[in-house]
Scaffold this active site. Structure first.
Site, PDB file in Angstrom:
ATOM      1  N   GLY A  30       0.830  -1.209   0.000  1.00 49.74           N
ATOM      2  CA  GLY A  30       0.000   0.000   0.000  1.00 49.74           C
ATOM      3  C   GLY A  30       0.853   1.243   0.000  1.00 49.74           C
ATOM      4  CG  ASN A  31      -0.345   4.700  -1.463  1.00 47.82           C
ATOM      5  OD1 ASN A  31      -1.008   5.519  -0.857  1.00 47.82           O
ATOM      6  ND2 ASN A  31      -0.801   4.051  -2.536  1.00 47.82           N
ATOM      7  NE  ARG A  32       4.092   8.050   4.988  1.00 53.85           N
ATOM      8  CZ  ARG A  32       4.975   9.043   4.913  1.00 53.85           C
ATOM      9  NH1 ARG A  32       6.056   8.878   4.191  1.00 53.85           N
ATOM     10  NH2 ARG A  32       4.762  10.173   5.535  1.00 53.85           N
ATOM     11  CB  SER A  33      -2.652   8.247  -0.143  1.00 49.80           C
ATOM     12  OG  SER A  33      -3.736   9.112  -0.320  1.00 49.80           O
ATOM     13  CB  ALA A  59      -1.492   7.521  -3.678  1.00 54.41           C
TER      14      ALA A  59
END
Ligand code: CTP
Length: 432
Positions: free
Chosen positions: A223-226, A290
């Protein structure tokens, strides 16, 4: 300008309601206040009276010297004929805001109790009702309060979520701080359709928000930090300007903005499908999500066990959703991309993306700077447009950045021939 009824219940945050009332009066709204007896321990009625220019009601057994009229209104016949003035007040209100709403008041509202003027007025309200909870974090997170809020939301009451930070109880941190007065007013104006500047009335705005998750197995993902905050701020602002907002949200843990149609997705592929489905019916696309560029090959739909050994992750490219949708766009649509870039070349790199993906605008932020962008409430961006404009938005709350982005969208729509405040001609032939 609207008739706004403000209900104040008993919490330390009542002083913020005073400021919200002041801002509302400054914006030209006619404000009347109902206080619970407990709230008078925190802010006296004389303060609200001075700010609103109208008497405050706390009990149905006292006379209302203004007889139910809002400031600026002449005392009219209907008031004369309505003996119970708090009912007259709520009958005439265009919005009933309860701020702060304590845990106790929320519980009363959820169960339809009418043991004080504030809760009785809520039962009688035909206008939109909004509650802004404020309390200790453990009280806010308690399942009883969560359930009460859910019940209220199901009944169409708007919840203006509290913020995180230091709480009134000494030394405590957490969620439960009453939303700031400017946010309370902003939420009210959003609910008061026709108030403010409906400059995007009838315009269909599609927004993607959050960050996609690409499964490795049934419990793990890349995943990502958005956080989705930027996309949600865009949705709120677009709705405030009268747009019909559809929000494609990827893994966002925030309260949904009032008035937006929400489509939940998890992966880049699901987001791509949702965008394709929604694209034909939108006039503006704001692609703030994102989206993963890579996903694990052959995700398994069970949990990988340690004793199976360390898995080798092979990645494959996901679809570039924005590039795809930009290729199938209509000429009248405004398509805005977002770019998170690192370092001094951020603007230059984003300009390349603007051209490569054939966008109308791109909003770029430098992720090398601390305290802005991912997971933060603030951002600092540059908006580059296809017609050569460059606009820098200094570090500020994402709400302000959202306003700047939508101002630019409105300008681009006018430049394309879509009238400001009206739907662009959707029959024009495709041209990229
Ligand atoms: N985007 C998208 N689909 C992807 C990746 C990104 O639609 N698979 C969109 C994002 O929503 C954003 C814009 O493209 O609006 C820019 O994203 P970014 O990842 O920065 O762009 P890339 O072209 O993937 O560039 P790079 O990986 O070289 O930074």
């Amino acid at each position: 300008m609207a008739r706004l009824l403000l209900g104040v219940s008993g919490g330390i945050a009542a002083y913020k309601a005073l400021e919200a009332a002041r801002l509302a009066v400054k914006r030209g709204h006619a404000v009347r206040v109902i206080q619970t007896p407990a709230s008078e321990r925190f802010v006296g009625r004389a303060s609200f009276q001075a700010i609103t220019g109208a008497p405050v009601l706390t009990s149905e057994f006292e006379a209302d010297p203004a007889r139910g009229a809002y400031p600026g209104e002449p005392l009219s016949g209907w008031v004369e004929n309505t003996p119970i003035s708090h009912l007259a007040l709520v009958e005439r209100a265009e919005l009933y805001l309860i701020a702060p709403a304590t845990a106790n008041t929320l519980a009363k509202l959820a169960h339809g109790q009418a043991d004080n003027l504030l809760s009785a007025a809520a039962l009688a309200a035909a206008c939109p009702v909004a509650v802004a909870p404020a309390m200790n974090n453990r009280m806010y997170l308690n399942p009883a309060t969560r359930a009460n809020l859910e019940v209220l939301q199901q009944r169409g009451i708007t919840v203006i979520p509290p913020a995180e930070g230091p709480l009134a109880s000494h030394g405590e941190q957490g969620i439960g701080r009453l939303a700031e007065p400017a946010e309370l007013l902003e939420a009210c104006e959003l609910l008061l359709t026709g108030v403010g500047r409906p400059s995007l009335a009838g315009v269909r705005v599609l927004i993607t928000a959050g960050g996609t998750r690409e499964p490795i197995d049934s419990v793990r993902f890349l995943g990502n930090r958005s956080s989705g905050r930027m996309g949600y701020a865009l949705a709120r602002e677009a709705a405030r300007r009268g747009a019909e907002v559809t929000l494609i949200a990827a893994n966002v843990a925030l309260d949904p903005p009032p008035g937006a149609r929400l489509i939940g997705v998890q992966t880049a592929a699901e987001l791509a499908d949702a965008c394709r489905n929604e694209l034909p019916a939108c006039d503006v696309l704001l692609m703030s999500a994102a989206v993963a560029d890579f996903r694990p090959v052959g995700a398994v739909d069970r949990k990988l066990k340690k004793d199976e050994g360390i898995p080798k992750l092979e990645l494959e490219r996901t679809e570039d959703v924005l590039r795809q949708v930009a290729e199938h766009r209509r000429a009248d649509q405004v398509i805005v991309g977002f770019a998170a870039e690192h370092g001094e070349q951020a603007v230059e790199l984003a300009r390349g993306k603007l051209e490569r993906k054939r966008l109308d605008a791109i909003v770029v932020n430098d992720i090398a700077r601390a305290g802005i962008g991912f997971e933060s409430e603030q951002n600092e961006v540059t908006i580059l447009t296809g017609d050569g404009q460059e606009r820098h938005v200094a570090r500020s709350r994402k709400e302000r950045v959202a306003r700047a982005v939508l101002d630019e969208v409105e300008r681009l729509r006018v430049a394309k021939g879509g009238t400001d405040g009206a739907r662009a001609d959707t029959r024009s032939p495709a041209r990229v």
